[in-house]
Design a protein around this motif. Structure first.
Motif, short mmCIF file in Angstrom:
data_model
loop_
_atom_site.label_atom_id
_atom_site.label_comp_id
_atom_site.label_asym_id
_atom_site.label_seq_id
_atom_site.Cartn_x
_atom_site.Cartn_y
_atom_site.Cartn_z
N MET A 1 0.85 -1.21 0.00
CA MET A 1 0.00 0.00 0.00
C MET A 1 0.89 1.26 0.00
N LYS A 5 -2.59 5.98 0.10
CA LYS A 5 -3.80 5.15 0.20
C LYS A 5 -4.26 4.94 1.65
N TYR A 28 -13.29 3.26 -2.98
CA TYR A 28 -11.86 2.93 -3.07
C TYR A 28 -11.53 1.71 -2.18
N PRO A 29 -11.88 0.51 -2.64
CA PRO A 29 -11.63 -0.68 -1.82
C PRO A 29 -10.15 -0.90 -1.52
N ASP A 30 -9.26 -0.32 -2.34
CA ASP A 30 -7.82 -0.51 -2.08
C ASP A 30 -7.25 0.56 -1.15
N TYR A 31 -8.06 1.50 -0.72
CA TYR A 31 -7.59 2.46 0.29
C TYR A 31 -7.90 1.91 1.69
N HIS A 32 -7.15 2.38 2.67
CA HIS A 32 -7.51 2.12 4.06
C HIS A 32 -8.00 3.44 4.65
N ASN A 56 -11.70 -2.36 4.60
CA ASN A 56 -10.83 -1.19 4.39
C ASN A 56 -11.19 -0.03 5.31
#
Ligand code: NAD
Ligand code: TYD
Length: 354
Positions: A1, A5, A28-32, A56
């Motif tokens: 990551m 993100k 944004y599923p790839d963001y935390h 996430n």
């Protein structure tokens, strides 16, 4: 990551913050997304029930004034982006208790800025500190067709707007002095689901439902510029990703309403959706003592945002207000839960004083 993100959103359990958190978590599923909130009277985790189990998403209960905690959190989660909404936000409360506003809005913002600076330590690649402010810092307008633009001088009148102005100045100072990658936006009045019912629109919907008086300040002639909250969240998403660093954008929908006219639209819509004959609840209108220092008119010119980033509001006001009234009528449990107990007592006390 990558660092950008991991995004810290402050005040995510409040009205606008919950819409921003929901948008980011779903889009944004790839963001935390780390939602940091003190859960004051205005913060409510029930606003985020639909996303609280997403992988996430993380909630952290903390006070932005707790500098050591801010340092630790930014380090622990390798935060690269901050969207700062946590604030005390109600003008009437600021008149009663200005210290709390200075503490959270000014000192809290400073603590977050300094914690970001210490952690990022000059490595600003991909980093972003985005501060959410209000049009109220610009002061007030006459009924002369002029607007607040990004270059309008600050002229705040309430302890709330003075504290937001102070925080905006600190954010810009952190860019100019330390190079921190900042952005500031100033938005007009928001309306929509999950707004705490001390603010005009949800308060009046709730009072009509309960057949309680609708306290109109002064003659009801003040003008506000209203934007549907989801459109504000869309603008925040766009500006966070594509806005120019160190810049300022005004956000608004060119949608000015005199309070009394807006109140009549609310009454009409609530009566219609409750199946009451038109005009039933107009008898609840009660003119009360004006708010001290009550700004006459707010009106935002958001041409820059439209020209540079292509943002426009997606909803017409009539559609937005009907959706909003329907939401509050469909979610009476949410409303009853937050208006029970202490808030009810606070409201009665404020109402009696007018
Ligand atoms: P809100 O009062 O509904 O929510 C504020 C949130 O901040 C709450 O969840 C509260 O628990 C949290 N908070 C308060 N003090 C805190 C602290 N010390 N530490 C951590 N969390 C804390 O406010 P809102 O209407 O959602 O406004 C959000 C932001 O947008 C504010 O900065 C406000 O100035 C700005 N704004 C609001 C409007 C509007 O019409 N509501 C318009 C323009 C800008
Ligand atoms: P509010 O929702 O408190 O937002 P702001 O003060 O930040 O603009 O108020 C919107 C307008 O409605 C403002 O002109 C004050 C007025 N108002 C009333 O007339 N009666 C009320 O009970 C409230 C809460 C606000």
């Amino acid at each position: 990551m990558t660092a950008t993100k991991n995004i810290l959103i402050t005040g995510g359990a409040g009205f606008i913050g919950s819409h921003v958190v929901r948008l980011f978590v779903n889009k944004y599923p790839d963001y935390h997304i780390i939602n940091l909130d003190k859960l004051t009277y205005a913060g409510n985790l029930a606003n985020l029930k639909d996303i609280e189990d997403k992988p996430n998403y993380t909630f952290v209960k903390a006070d932005i004034c707790d500098y050591d905690k801010m340092l630790e959190l930014i380090r622990e989660y390798e935060v690269g982006g901050i969207i700062h909404l946590a604030a005390e936000s109600h003008v009437d409360r600021s008149i009663k208790d200005p210290f709390t506003f200075a503490r959270t809005n000014v000192m809290g913002t400073l603590s977050l800025l300094e914690a970001a600076r210490q952690n990022w330590n000059g490595d600003y690649e991909g980093k972003r500190f985005y501060h959410i402010s209000t049009d109220e810092v610009y002061g007030t307008l006459e009924f002369d067709g002029t607007f607040f633009t990004e270059t309008t001088s600050y002229d705040p009148h309430s302890p709330y707007s003075a504290s937001k102005a102070g925080s905006d100045h600190f954010v810009r100072a952190y860019h100019d002095t330390y190079g921190l990658p900042t952005i500031v936006t100033n938005c007009s009045n928001n309306y929509g689901p999950y707004q705490f019912p001390e603010k005009l629109i949800p308060l009046f919907i709730n009072n009509i439902r309960k057949e309680k008086p609708l306290p109109v300040y002064g003659k009801g002639e003040n003008v506000r510029d209203w934007l549907y909250v989801v459109d504000h969240a869309r603008a925040i998403d766009l500006i966070f990703h594509e806005g120019k660093l160190a810049d300022t954008y005004n956000i608004g929908g060119f949608n000015e309403w005199k309070n009394i006219d807006l109140i009549k639209v609310i009454i009409k819509t609530v009566d219609k959706l409750l199946g009451n004959p038109e005009g039933t609840s107009e008898k609840l209108i009660t003119y009360v003592t004006d708010r001290a220092g009550h700004d006459l008119r707010y009106a935002i010119d958001s041409t820059k945002l439209k020209n540079e980033l292509g943002w426009e509001p997606s909803l017409q006001f009539e559609e937005g207000i009907e959706k909003t009234v329907q939401w509050y009528l469909d979610n009476q449990e949410w409303m009853d839960q937050i208006t029970s107990g202490d808030y009810e007592k606070y409201y009665e006390m404020m109402y009696k004083e007018r």
